[in-house]
Design a protein around this motif. Structure first.
Motif, mmCIF file in Angstrom:
data_model
loop_
_atom_site.group_PDB
_atom_site.id
_atom_site.type_symbol
_atom_site.label_atom_id
_atom_site.label_comp_id
_atom_site.label_asym_id
_atom_site.label_seq_id
_atom_site.Cartn_x
_atom_site.Cartn_y
_atom_site.Cartn_z
ATOM 1 N N PRO A 27 0.821 -1.220 0.000
ATOM 2 C CA PRO A 27 0.000 0.000 0.000
ATOM 3 C C PRO A 27 0.852 1.267 0.000
ATOM 4 C CG PRO A 27 -0.561 -1.464 1.824
ATOM 5 C CD PRO A 27 0.712 -1.959 1.248
ATOM 6 N N SER A 42 -2.436 -7.406 3.585
ATOM 7 C CA SER A 42 -2.430 -7.240 5.035
ATOM 8 C C SER A 42 -3.815 -7.385 5.643
ATOM 9 C CB SER A 42 -1.836 -5.887 5.413
ATOM 10 O OG SER A 42 -2.512 -4.862 4.736
ATOM 11 N N VAL A 95 1.698 -13.815 5.779
ATOM 12 C CA VAL A 95 1.826 -14.550 7.052
ATOM 13 C C VAL A 95 0.483 -14.576 7.780
ATOM 14 C CG1 VAL A 95 4.265 -14.086 7.410
ATOM 15 C CG2 VAL A 95 2.574 -12.458 8.231
ATOM 16 N N ASN A 130 1.699 10.543 3.754
ATOM 17 C CA ASN A 130 2.424 9.269 3.707
ATOM 18 C C ASN A 130 3.514 9.197 4.785
ATOM 19 O OD1 ASN A 130 2.590 6.691 2.652
ATOM 20 N ND2 ASN A 130 4.240 7.221 1.240
ATOM 21 N N THR A 145 6.018 -7.331 13.077
ATOM 22 C CA THR A 145 4.718 -8.021 13.000
ATOM 23 C C THR A 145 4.782 -9.395 12.344
ATOM 24 O OG1 THR A 145 4.303 -6.859 10.942
ATOM 25 C CG2 THR A 145 3.335 -5.896 12.921
ATOM 26 N N ASP A 146 5.892 -9.729 11.725
ATOM 27 C CA ASP A 146 5.981 -11.020 11.018
ATOM 28 C C ASP A 146 5.811 -12.168 12.020
ATOM 29 O OD1 ASP A 146 6.823 -13.299 9.619
ATOM 30 O OD2 ASP A 146 8.132 -12.102 8.342
ATOM 31 N N PRO A 158 2.726 2.114 9.152
ATOM 32 C CA PRO A 158 2.339 2.350 7.755
ATOM 33 C C PRO A 158 1.359 1.273 7.287
ATOM 34 C CG PRO A 158 4.724 2.469 8.014
ATOM 35 C CD PRO A 158 4.187 1.933 9.298
ATOM 36 N N PRO A 159 0.545 1.567 6.271
ATOM 37 C CA PRO A 159 -0.417 0.564 5.804
ATOM 38 C C PRO A 159 0.279 -0.707 5.300
ATOM 39 C CG PRO A 159 -0.340 2.471 4.332
ATOM 40 C CD PRO A 159 0.446 2.829 5.533
ATOM 41 N N GLY A 160 -0.387 -1.827 5.533
ATOM 42 C CA GLY A 160 0.174 -3.101 5.075
ATOM 43 C C GLY A 160 1.330 -3.589 5.923
ATOM 44 N N TRP A 161 1.448 -3.055 7.142
ATOM 45 C CA TRP A 161 2.598 -3.391 7.996
ATOM 46 C C TRP A 161 2.348 -4.693 8.771
ATOM 47 C CZ3 TRP A 161 6.408 -0.683 6.336
ATOM 48 C CH2 TRP A 161 7.625 -0.730 6.979
ATOM 49 N N ASN A 162 1.942 -5.731 8.074
ATOM 50 C CA ASN A 162 1.533 -6.960 8.770
ATOM 51 C C ASN A 162 2.550 -8.077 8.663
ATOM 52 O OD1 ASN A 162 1.062 -7.279 5.968
ATOM 53 N ND2 ASN A 162 -0.147 -9.076 6.445
ATOM 54 N N LYS A 163 3.634 -7.846 7.928
ATOM 55 C CA LYS A 163 4.621 -8.926 7.721
ATOM 56 C C LYS A 163 6.013 -8.311 7.811
ATOM 57 C CE LYS A 163 5.354 -12.704 4.370
ATOM 58 N NZ LYS A 163 6.783 -12.889 4.386
ATOM 59 N N GLN A 207 13.666 -0.041 6.318
ATOM 60 C CA GLN A 207 13.148 0.697 5.157
ATOM 61 C C GLN A 207 12.217 1.831 5.591
ATOM 62 O OE1 GLN A 207 11.394 -2.330 2.696
ATOM 63 N NE2 GLN A 207 13.254 -2.606 1.484
ATOM 64 N N SER A 224 13.206 5.213 3.884
ATOM 65 C CA SER A 224 12.289 5.791 2.891
ATOM 66 C C SER A 224 11.465 6.935 3.468
ATOM 67 C CB SER A 224 11.373 4.701 2.338
ATOM 68 O OG SER A 224 10.610 4.158 3.390
ATOM 69 N N LEU A 269 9.317 6.944 5.876
ATOM 70 C CA LEU A 269 7.920 6.550 6.076
ATOM 71 C C LEU A 269 7.482 6.698 7.536
ATOM 72 C CD1 LEU A 269 5.801 5.352 4.133
ATOM 73 C CD2 LEU A 269 6.530 3.078 4.845
ATOM 74 N N TYR A 321 -0.980 -12.649 17.167
ATOM 75 C CA TYR A 321 -0.980 -11.979 15.859
ATOM 76 C C TYR A 321 -2.380 -11.521 15.421
ATOM 77 C CZ TYR A 321 -0.050 -11.211 10.874
ATOM 78 O OH TYR A 321 0.037 -10.666 9.617
ATOM 79 N N VAL A 356 -2.599 -7.518 14.843
ATOM 80 C CA VAL A 356 -2.599 -7.075 13.446
ATOM 81 C C VAL A 356 -4.007 -6.997 12.847
ATOM 82 C CG1 VAL A 356 -1.777 -7.706 11.133
ATOM 83 C CG2 VAL A 356 -0.248 -7.875 13.090
ATOM 84 N N ASN A 357 -4.832 -7.973 13.186
ATOM 85 C CA ASN A 357 -6.168 -8.013 12.561
ATOM 86 C C ASN A 357 -7.280 -7.537 13.491
ATOM 87 O OD1 ASN A 357 -5.019 -9.076 10.249
ATOM 88 N ND2 ASN A 357 -5.200 -11.166 10.981
#
Lengths: 301, 438
Positions: free
Chosen positions: A145, A163, A249, B192, B200-201, B254-259, B267, B271, B273, B405, B409-410
């Motif tokens: 994203p 995600s 994952v 951003n 989170t992995d 940041p978005p999608g930070w689940n892994k 990064q 970057s 972020l 997890y 995360v969810n």
């Protein structure tokens, strides 16, 4: 003189005259292959079957004991394992279904003459030539994203396809579809090129519609080869590990092969993981058997 | 006659050549580790040992994802491919109880290593906890810490806005509450920019290391490691509050930070972020290097801040070095360890970029001023705490990930439900291994 005598003999006698009978020659070629199969395929298969009835753990120097069907009983009664099977079933349906539709669709488009047809076909085959791990990492970037183009193009903003627990499995399936549709396309092209042209000519003379031609000529004649593609892709999708492992994952993407890997090589529960491997094997065999029976029926028509 | 002499000389030459090769083979050691920069530093370090002793030491590496599998595949086969292994602290239980590691207790006592290394870092070698039995020498000290964007923190406008909103100065977070506030403050999706990058992995120990650090800081615990008491500990109000805090911090990633693990968290800084990023110190050299981080000059580092009651803890990373019990060169391996624990070797190790656990080196001003993150590293190494290390650690880790997890995360369930799930699974596992769980 001796040569000329040999030439007058039939091949079997010639081999015998040189000292090598057909049987010997056959054995020389077949026995190593059979031995190889026994040592590297059959023996581990039987050995792991033995493990599945024990509480053996590969990382422990303790004697294992025979537990009978306990591993199988516990696995089949474990709701979490069934969740993994349900996830796998969903994945197989979406992924293989998508590949069949897209692969066959592209094959229909390619089954006509146009400039650079060969180059286009080769380019379309590229995804399946790549390693699943590379494809996984590549699509992980595409889905990101923060810096991935997919969200940018679709206007998804910060929504993470990978995600989000609800969409992650479909995101993995889309990647698999991208990777393996060319395989279905290739087989379909082979099937389409084998359809006799005169059938289409006869249909054209009879002013049959395109849909009629497709459903009554193309599809029935290509069906056997599509069934073969379906068998291969179902078996492969059922065993998918690398792509899903690299991409996600999420608990919602934990396919049965990933569960098996974790049980065997992260938890070192060798006995139970062997049992799970056999359950998976039996399921794949059962599904394949149903397909093969259906394939035979299709062929008989 | 000439033919005879030639043959004789050739025979002698061949014998000598064979003899030398056997001798050289005895004078070789193979150390197995994961593929990362510290392994390269170690190879550089051991070249000195080769120069001093003539013993060739090879650092064999494998990528991180294969490290555990490859190590145990070799150990389970009782193979002697590796003489020493630089292994995770979680492997101490399985390594010692299953006879894979050589007992180094006498070596520890003989060289008074308890005085040489920082007390908290003895966790790299001691098993069971408080048993005074040692199976590894602390090699690569490592600990979970934080990097942050100094320029964002020091910007006068940001400082004024922060003070107006939260009522105190924007600075390196002094506690977990400040960490949360700063993460919230810098979270600006429209620009951003996000507040924090977390681990989170859940495929190995990333999410576990991240959450346990916050749980510990809130005064919680993952159980009493020596008595196996988990009920009332893992689900204590402090542990639940810690997990809840990590879950709340995740909202500012940041978005999608689940892994995310070390790569993604570095990064996040390179970057531009995130304002703050959690990572093991072993990965900080890349952040201090302008060639790999365009914001290197503006990147600062700090130790994990204390929790609401002042508990100051950080999650242990890094590895100790163990002698493989199946090695045929154990004597040579012990000689190598004797050389490795010397003060001068530890100093050289630190200078090369390795993270020493030597008390003398860590406390020296020379070490603490050598890099922008060494001081924070020293502060962190004094307060390290680890995950469970018995042989069943892998099952405990998977079960912990499986429960924590989805909540972090969810946003599935509550912190209390997650911790109760951990207790349920761990109780079953401990019972399976006949532990006195309660």
């Amino acid at each position: 003189m001796a040569v000329s005598v040999l030439n007058t003999l039939d091949p079997r006698s010639r081999a015998a005259a040189r000292g090598w009978s057909d049987l010997t020659i056959r054995n020389v070629f077949i026995i190593p292959t059979v031995l190889f199969l026994i040592v590297f395929n059959i023996f581990p298969l039987i050995y792991s079957l033995g493990y599945s009835f024990t509480d053996f753990a590969a990382n422990r120097n303790v004697p294992w004991s025979f537990v009978g069907l306990q591993n199988y009983r516990e696995l089949l009664a474990d709701q979490r394992i069934w969740t993994n099977f349900v996830i796998t079933a969903k994945y197989v349906i979406v992924s293989v279904g998508g590949q069949m539709i897209i692969g066959f669709g592209i094959a229909l488009l390619l089954n006509r003459d146009f400039p650079f047809k060969g180059v286009v076909t080769t380019l379309l085959l590229l995804p399946m030539m790549l390693s699943a791990a590379v494809v996984g990492l590549f699509w992980q970037l595409l889905y990101s994203p923060s810096w991935g183009p997919i969200n940018y193009i679709l206007g998804l903003r910060s929504f993470g396809l990978l995600s989000d627990a609800d969409t992650a499995l479909y995101a993995v399936a889309i990647t698999d579809i991208w990777m393996w549709s060319p395989f279905v396309m290739l087989l379909s092209l082979a099937g389409l090129s084998a359809v006799p042209k005169h059938l289409y000519e006869a249909a054209a003379i009879d002013r049959a519609s395109s849909w009629y031609t497709f459903t009554r000529i193309t599809l029935p004649l290509v069906a056997p080869i599509l069934m073969i593609a379906l068998i291969f892709r179902t078996m492969e999708a059922f065993k998918t590990f690398d792509l899903a492992y690299v991409l996600s994952v999420q608990p919602t993407t934990e396919l049965i092969a990933i569960k098996l890997y974790r049980l065997a090589f992260q938890q070192w529960d060798t006995g139970r993981s062997s049992a799970l491997a056999y359950i998976v094997l039996i399921m794949v065999l059962a599904i394949t058997n149903i397909y093969v029976k259906y394939l035979n029926k299709v062929k008989e028509r | 006659m000439r033919k005879f002499v030639t043959s004789l000389l050739a025979g002698i030459g061949l014998t000598l050549a064979c003899g030398t090769s056997v001798y050289a083979q005895d004078k070789e050691l193979t150390i197995f580790w994961a593929e990362w920069d510290p392994a390269n530093y170690l190879q550089e370090l051991v070249n000195d040992y080769t120069a001093e002793t003539g013993v060739k030491v090879t650092i064999e590496t494998t990528p991180w994802p294969d490290f555990q599998t490859k190590t145990f595949a070799e150990l389970n086969a009782h193979g002697d491919a590796y003489d020493l292994i630089v292994g995770d602290s979680q492997w101490l239980g399985v390594g010692s109880e299953q006879g894979h590691w050589v007992d180094l207790t006498d070596f520890f006592n003989k060289h008074k290593l308890k005085d040489v290394f920082l007390p908290a870092t003895l966790a790299y070698g001691e098993y069971p906890l408080k048993s005074n039995k040692f199976w590894a020498i602390p090699l690569e000290g490592d600990v979970n810490g934080w990097s942050y964007r100094k320029d964002w923190f020091e910007d006068p406008t940001e400082k004024a806005n922060f003070k107006a909103k939260y009522g105190y100065e924007l600075s390196v977070p002094k506690d977990q509450k400040a960490l949360h506030d700063i993460a919230e403050f810098f979270t600006r999706p429209d620009k951003n920019r996000y507040g924090v990058a977390l681990y989170t992995d859940n495929s190995y120990d990333a999410v576990a290391m991240g959450t346990e650090q916050t749980i510990f800081a809130y005064g919680g615990s993952l159980g009493e490691y020596d008595t196996y008491k988990i009920n009332g500990v893992v689900n204590s109000k402090e542990s639940i509050a810690g997990l809840q805090a990590y879950h709340d911090l995740f909202k500012f990633t940041p978005p999608g930070w689940n892994k995310s693990f070390f790569l993604e968290n570095n990064q996040a800084i390179t970057s531009g972020l995130a304002a703050m990023s959690m990572n093991f110190f072993a990965f900080f050299p890349a952040l201090a290097n302008p060639a790999t981080n365009p914001h290197a000059a503006n990147t600062g580092f700090f130790a994990n801040p204390p929790g609401p009651t002042g508990v100051h803890v950080a999650a242990l990373g890094g590895q100790g070095i163990s002698v493989v019990s199946y090695s045929k060169k154990q004597e040579e391996a012990m000689k190598f360890l004797e050389w490795f624990v010397k003060d001068e070797t530890q100093l050289k190790w630190a200078k090369l970029g390795g993270y020493t656990c030597s008390k003398a080196v860590l406390e020296s001003a020379e070490f603490q001023n050598a890099t922008p993150y060494n001081k924070a590293f020293y502060d962190s190494m004094k307060i390290v705490r680890d995950f469970w290390t018995p042989p069943e650690y892998a099952e405990l880790l998977t079960q912990f990930n499986d429960n924590v997890y989805p909540y972090v995360v969810n946003n599935k369930g509550t912190a209390e439900e997650a911790m109760n799930g951990v207790i349920k699974d761990w109780t079953a596992t401990f019972k399976k291994y006949n532990r006195p769980v309660h």
